[in-house]
Scaffold this active site. Structure first.
Site, PDB file in Angstrom:
ATOM      1  N   ALA A  25      59.514  -4.757  36.940  1.00  0.00           N
ATOM      2  CA  ALA A  25      58.269  -3.633  37.494  1.00  0.00           C
ATOM      3  C   ALA A  25      59.173  -2.450  38.406  1.00  0.00           C
ATOM      4  O   ALA A  25      59.031  -0.913  38.981  1.00  0.00           O
ATOM      5  CB  ALA A  25      57.973  -4.231  37.568  1.00  0.00           C
ATOM      6  N   ARG A  49      67.615   0.611  45.447  1.00  0.00           N
ATOM      7  CA  ARG A  49      68.908   1.504  45.659  1.00  0.00           C
ATOM      8  C   ARG A  49      70.814   1.423  45.255  1.00  0.00           C
ATOM      9  O   ARG A  49      71.535   1.937  44.543  1.00  0.00           O
ATOM     10  CB  ARG A  49      69.582   0.327  46.116  1.00  0.00           C
ATOM     11  CG  ARG A  49      68.957  -0.393  47.488  1.00  0.00           C
ATOM     12  CD  ARG A  49      68.720  -1.702  48.153  1.00  0.00           C
ATOM     13  NE  ARG A  49      67.976  -2.702  47.294  1.00  0.00           N
ATOM     14  CZ  ARG A  49      67.843  -4.039  47.496  1.00  0.00           C
ATOM     15  NH1 ARG A  49      68.186  -4.175  48.158  1.00  0.00           N
ATOM     16  NH2 ARG A  49      67.128  -4.113  46.446  1.00  0.00           N
ATOM     17  N   LYS A  65      66.568   0.608  36.611  1.00  0.00           N
ATOM     18  CA  LYS A  65      67.394   0.177  37.078  1.00  0.00           C
ATOM     19  C   LYS A  65      67.357  -1.505  36.061  1.00  0.00           C
ATOM     20  O   LYS A  65      68.873  -1.599  35.471  1.00  0.00           O
ATOM     21  CB  LYS A  65      67.257  -0.630  38.332  1.00  0.00           C
ATOM     22  CG  LYS A  65      68.532  -1.889  38.293  1.00  0.00           C
ATOM     23  CD  LYS A  65      68.097  -2.686  40.285  1.00  0.00           C
ATOM     24  CE  LYS A  65      67.285  -3.978  39.845  1.00  0.00           C
ATOM     25  NZ  LYS A  65      67.255  -4.079  41.181  1.00  0.00           N
ATOM     26  N   THR A  86      57.439  -9.307  44.882  1.00  0.00           N
ATOM     27  CA  THR A  86      57.685 -10.668  43.384  1.00  0.00           C
ATOM     28  C   THR A  86      56.771 -11.227  43.572  1.00  0.00           C
ATOM     29  O   THR A  86      56.578 -11.576  41.922  1.00  0.00           O
ATOM     30  CB  THR A  86      59.135 -11.035  44.054  1.00  0.00           C
ATOM     31  OG1 THR A  86      59.402 -11.592  45.266  1.00  0.00           O
ATOM     32  CG2 THR A  86      60.513 -10.339  43.672  1.00  0.00           C
ATOM     33  N   GLU A 145      64.713 -14.264  53.929  1.00  0.00           N
ATOM     34  CA  GLU A 145      64.951 -12.589  53.642  1.00  0.00           C
ATOM     35  C   GLU A 145      65.558 -11.818  54.160  1.00  0.00           C
ATOM     36  O   GLU A 145      65.910 -11.924  55.681  1.00  0.00           O
ATOM     37  CB  GLU A 145      63.591 -11.625  53.157  1.00  0.00           C
ATOM     38  CG  GLU A 145      63.394 -12.232  52.036  1.00  0.00           C
ATOM     39  CD  GLU A 145      63.606 -12.218  50.496  1.00  0.00           C
ATOM     40  OE1 GLU A 145      64.139 -11.359  49.813  1.00  0.00           O
ATOM     41  OE2 GLU A 145      64.146 -13.829  49.516  1.00  0.00           O
ATOM     42  N   ASN A 184      69.652 -17.162  47.446  1.00  0.00           N
ATOM     43  CA  ASN A 184      68.503 -17.050  46.548  1.00  0.00           C
ATOM     44  C   ASN A 184      68.741 -17.179  45.774  1.00  0.00           C
ATOM     45  O   ASN A 184      68.897 -15.048  45.470  1.00  0.00           O
ATOM     46  CB  ASN A 184      66.780 -17.070  47.355  1.00  0.00           C
ATOM     47  CG  ASN A 184      66.333 -16.385  45.994  1.00  0.00           C
ATOM     48  OD1 ASN A 184      66.256 -17.669  44.998  1.00  0.00           O
ATOM     49  ND2 ASN A 184      65.346 -15.906  46.031  1.00  0.00           N
ATOM     50  N   ARG A 212      84.555   3.373  17.399  1.00  0.00           N
ATOM     51  CA  ARG A 212      83.512   3.593  17.906  1.00  0.00           C
ATOM     52  C   ARG A 212      82.143   3.055  16.570  1.00  0.00           C
ATOM     53  O   ARG A 212      83.105   2.685  15.835  1.00  0.00           O
ATOM     54  CB  ARG A 212      83.005   4.939  18.197  1.00  0.00           C
ATOM     55  CG  ARG A 212      84.307   5.804  18.991  1.00  0.00           C
ATOM     56  CD  ARG A 212      84.230   7.334  19.551  1.00  0.00           C
ATOM     57  NE  ARG A 212      82.549   7.643  20.286  1.00  0.00           N
ATOM     58  CZ  ARG A 212      82.190   8.511  19.825  1.00  0.00           C
ATOM     59  NH1 ARG A 212      83.300  10.139  19.608  1.00  0.00           N
ATOM     60  NH2 ARG A 212      80.887   8.896  20.461  1.00  0.00           N
ATOM     61  N   ASN A 229      84.449  16.626  11.152  1.00  0.00           N
ATOM     62  CA  ASN A 229      83.564  16.565   9.979  1.00  0.00           C
ATOM     63  C   ASN A 229      81.986  17.261  10.566  1.00  0.00           C
ATOM     64  O   ASN A 229      81.048  16.407   9.671  1.00  0.00           O
ATOM     65  CB  ASN A 229      83.551  14.945  10.358  1.00  0.00           C
ATOM     66  CG  ASN A 229      83.694  14.726  12.320  1.00  0.00           C
ATOM     67  OD1 ASN A 229      83.731  15.018  12.715  1.00  0.00           O
ATOM     68  ND2 ASN A 229      82.252  13.046  12.328  1.00  0.00           N
ATOM     69  N   ALA A 285     102.371  17.939   4.757  1.00  0.00           N
ATOM     70  CA  ALA A 285     102.838  18.423   5.985  1.00  0.00           C
ATOM     71  C   ALA A 285     101.718  20.135   6.202  1.00  0.00           C
ATOM     72  O   ALA A 285     102.339  21.020   6.079  1.00  0.00           O
ATOM     73  CB  ALA A 285     103.477  18.058   7.257  1.00  0.00           C
TER      74      ALA A 285
HETATM   75  C1  UD1 Z   1      65.330 -10.879  45.617  1.00  0.00           C
HETATM   76  C2  UD1 Z   1      64.501 -11.849  45.896  1.00  0.00           C
HETATM   77  C3  UD1 Z   1      65.917 -12.804  47.162  1.00  0.00           C
HETATM   78  C4  UD1 Z   1      67.266 -13.224  45.943  1.00  0.00           C
HETATM   79  C5  UD1 Z   1      67.648 -11.929  46.124  1.00  0.00           C
HETATM   80  C6  UD1 Z   1      68.550 -11.819  44.569  1.00  0.00           C
HETATM   81  C7  UD1 Z   1      62.147 -11.357  46.774  1.00  0.00           C
HETATM   82  C8  UD1 Z   1      61.487 -11.399  48.016  1.00  0.00           C
HETATM   83  N1  UD1 Z   1      63.730 -11.662  47.498  1.00  0.00           N
HETATM   84  O1  UD1 Z   1      66.007  -9.985  46.453  1.00  0.00           O
HETATM   85  O2  UD1 Z   1      65.776 -13.845  47.748  1.00  0.00           O
HETATM   86  O3  UD1 Z   1      67.784 -12.842  47.551  1.00  0.00           O
HETATM   87  O4  UD1 Z   1      66.678 -11.391  45.141  1.00  0.00           O
HETATM   88  O5  UD1 Z   1      68.425 -11.135  43.337  1.00  0.00           O
HETATM   89  O6  UD1 Z   1      61.936 -12.551  46.049  1.00  0.00           O
HETATM   90  N2  UD1 Z   1      60.264  -6.904  41.328  1.00  0.00           N
HETATM   91  C9  UD1 Z   1      59.130  -6.996  40.242  1.00  0.00           C
HETATM   92  N3  UD1 Z   1      57.746  -5.949  41.055  1.00  0.00           N
HETATM   93  C10 UD1 Z   1      58.276  -6.398  42.663  1.00  0.00           C
HETATM   94  C11 UD1 Z   1      59.118  -5.989  43.084  1.00  0.00           C
HETATM   95  C12 UD1 Z   1      60.153  -6.541  42.507  1.00  0.00           C
HETATM   96  O7  UD1 Z   1      59.459  -6.928  38.999  1.00  0.00           O
HETATM   97  O8  UD1 Z   1      57.078  -5.265  43.179  1.00  0.00           O
HETATM   98  C13 UD1 Z   1      61.022  -7.257  40.505  1.00  0.00           C
HETATM   99  C14 UD1 Z   1      62.461  -6.071  40.733  1.00  0.00           C
HETATM  100  O9  UD1 Z   1      62.614  -4.894  39.293  1.00  0.00           O
HETATM  101  C15 UD1 Z   1      63.541  -6.707  40.167  1.00  0.00           C
HETATM  102  C16 UD1 Z   1      63.533  -8.308  40.964  1.00  0.00           C
HETATM  103  O10 UD1 Z   1      61.747  -8.339  40.779  1.00  0.00           O
HETATM  104  O11 UD1 Z   1      64.162  -7.087  38.814  1.00  0.00           O
HETATM  105  C17 UD1 Z   1      63.540  -8.334  42.372  1.00  0.00           C
HETATM  106  O12 UD1 Z   1      63.712  -7.450  43.013  1.00  0.00           O
HETATM  107  P1  UD1 Z   1      64.251  -6.882  43.878  1.00  0.00           P
HETATM  108  O13 UD1 Z   1      63.793  -5.640  44.069  1.00  0.00           O
HETATM  109  O14 UD1 Z   1      65.745  -6.409  43.694  1.00  0.00           O
HETATM  110  O15 UD1 Z   1      65.071  -8.185  44.999  1.00  0.00           O
HETATM  111  P2  UD1 Z   1      66.097  -8.436  46.191  1.00  0.00           P
HETATM  112  O16 UD1 Z   1      66.064  -7.511  47.491  1.00  0.00           O
HETATM  113  O17 UD1 Z   1      67.176  -8.246  45.488  1.00  0.00           O
HETATM  114 CA    CA Z   2      67.813  -8.029  42.832  1.00  0.00          CA
END
Ligand code: UD1
Ligand code: CA
Length: 418
Positions: free
Chosen positions: A11, A16, A23, A79, A155, A170, A300, A353, A390
């Site tokens: 989501a 970044r 993304k 998450t 974190e 993680n 291609r 083409n 040619a």
């Molecule tokens: C997260 C983990 C971290 C881990 C890392 C690995 C958490 C709190 N942290 O951090 O421990 O080392 O991934 O790559 O879980 N997303 C949602 N909804 C939200 C927030 C995020 O769907 O509200 C999705 C994002 O689209 C993404 C994934 O969850 O695909 C991870 O989110 P991201 O913000 O990239 O987490 P990190 O900071 O990388």
């Molecule tokens: Ca991530």
């Protein structure tokens, strides 16, 4: 075997990345990042896969296969909240839940299977994937007790002192019992610093409740990469590119210089074909057996090349069919061309083409000989065993019959003396 359901977290906006595009839709070697994650869900033998979408959800949904269910996370509250929004989609399912991040395309199927096997064998409440990396910055760190058991994930933003030095991170892949997940999620509190609910807090909660938490470590640390930045994206591209080339080599294709060759996984290449340096092959291209491609060739999408063909330096072939043993060795472009067997395409031949509105087709019959520096203005037809001198420009709509010779600007068919 216990059934399994996969939840993919996708989501987030990917702040970044500094991008308008979600993304998970950024491409790695021609495929959106999330497609690699879907491959992992498939390898796990998931009963169903639920993708949690939010930012530009319609755009992401359009790139998912029909069988993939989607739920919307209304506010991006972290998450844990993302997983919570997927719970109604489970429909009371009891079994194992696999949770994947939509931004980890390098995961390996072997380690995934090992993780699920460990989870089931140990009857753990939750088993998750860790990795020891040279630079843990940005990742959650694994906190272990004196017996070596994982008891929490800290974190990056919350890590203090020596915790920042922990190199075991993680990855963001969890296998968790559905009941434990539902119960645990109720206990996850808002992280005040980031104003998000962290899925990672679940580990501490489960472990404090005396539930069994297991981990498994990746073999190669690169597998755990989560793409957060453009630099991560470029790194992932390098890894997948090498994996793709390794696959083609395992199929009996010679890749003379893997460091300068790019071939997407969607390409098919026959045995004993040689790919020379600086070659780029993308999309649904197929190349037959015993061909030589490159150096400096670009094939291609929509291109089909039969056996024994040579496509040499500074050449591009797009949406074209090229018959057996045809040679196109230098400085040429074929677009929307249907080329027969044993054709010689002289140096500098160009199919014009595109007329500004439409893409038009060039037919070149088997055994034809196209002299150097020829422009074929499509639609145009060169017959079997016909010869184009040619430097000719064959005008639009011209049909050079089988076996005839034409040359000039515009090309005219030579009339034999009576
Ligand atoms: C997260 C983990 C971290 C881990 C890392 C690995 C958490 C709190 N942290 O951090 O421990 O080392 O991934 O790559 O879980 N997303 C949602 N909804 C939200 C927030 C995020 O769907 O509200 C999705 C994002 O689209 C993404 C994934 O969850 O695909 C991870 O989110 P991201 O913000 O990239 O987490 P990190 O900071 O990388
Ligand atoms: Ca991530």
């Amino acid at each position: 075997m216990k059934p399994i359901v996969t939840i993919i977290l996708a989501a987030g906006k990917g702040t970044r990345m500094k991008s308008e595009r979600p993304k998970v839709l950024h491409k790695v070697c021609g495929r959106p990042i999330i497609h690699y994650v879907l491959d992992i869900a498939e390898a796990a033998g998931s009963l169903k896969t639920i993708a949690v979408l939010g930012y530009k959800s319609e755009e992401v949904k359009a790139q998912l296969p029909k069988g993939c269910l989607t739920v919307i996370q209304k506010k991006l509250l972290g998450t844990a909240d993302a997983v919570r929004s997927a719970l109604p989609g489970l429909g009371g399912f009891r079994g194992d839940i696999l949770i994947l991040s939509g931004d980890t395309p390098l995961l390996d199927k072997t380690v995934l299977r090992a993780l699920i096997a460990r989870h089931r064998k140990t009857k753990a409440a939750c088993t998750f994937l860790t990795s020891v990396v040279p630079d843990p910055y940005g990742y959650g760190r694994i906190i272990r007790d004196d017996k070596g058991m994982a008891v929490a994930i800290r974190e990056d933003k919350d890590a203090t002192g020596l915790q920042k030095e922990i190199a075991e991170i993680n990855v963001g892949l969890y296998c968790i019992d559905a009941f434990e997940l539902e119960q645990g999620l109720k206990q996850v509190k808002l992280n005040k610093k980031k104003k998000e609910f962290y899925l990672t807090d679940l580990i501490e909660y489960l472990s404090q409740q005396g539930k069994k938490v297991q981990t498994i470590e990746t073999k190669e640390c690169e597998e755990g990469l989560g793409i957060n930045t453009r630099e991560d994206l470029a790194f992932a591209e390098g890894v997948i590119r090498k994996r793709n080339l390794k696959y083609f080599m395992s199929q009996g294709v010679t890749i003379a210089d893997p460091s300068t060759t790019y071939i997407e996984r969607s390409v098919k290449i026959g045995q004993d074909t040689i790919i020379r340096p600086f070659t780029f092959i993308e999309g649904d291209v197929s190349v037959g057996k015993n061909c030589v491609i490159g150096p400096f060739a670009r094939l291609r999408a929509g291109t089909k090349i039969k056996d024994g063909v040579e496509i040499g330096n500074f050449t591009e072939v797009s949406r074209s069919k090229v018959g057996r043993k045809t040679l196109m060795k230098h400085f040429s472009f074929l677009g929307d061309a249907l080329v027969g067997d044993n054709v010689n395409i002289g140096a500098g031949t160009i199919t014009a083409n595109f007329d500004g509105v439409n893409k038009n087709i060039t037919h070149i019959g088997s055994g034809a000989f196209i002299g150097s520096d020829t422009v074929l203005i499509a639609p145009v037809k060169i017959g079997k065993k016909a010869v184009v001198g040619a430097g000719s420009v064959v005008p639009r709509g011209k049909n050079i019959p089988d076996g005839r010779v034409a040359y000039g600007v515009p090309a005219k068919i030579i009339v034999k003396n009576a």
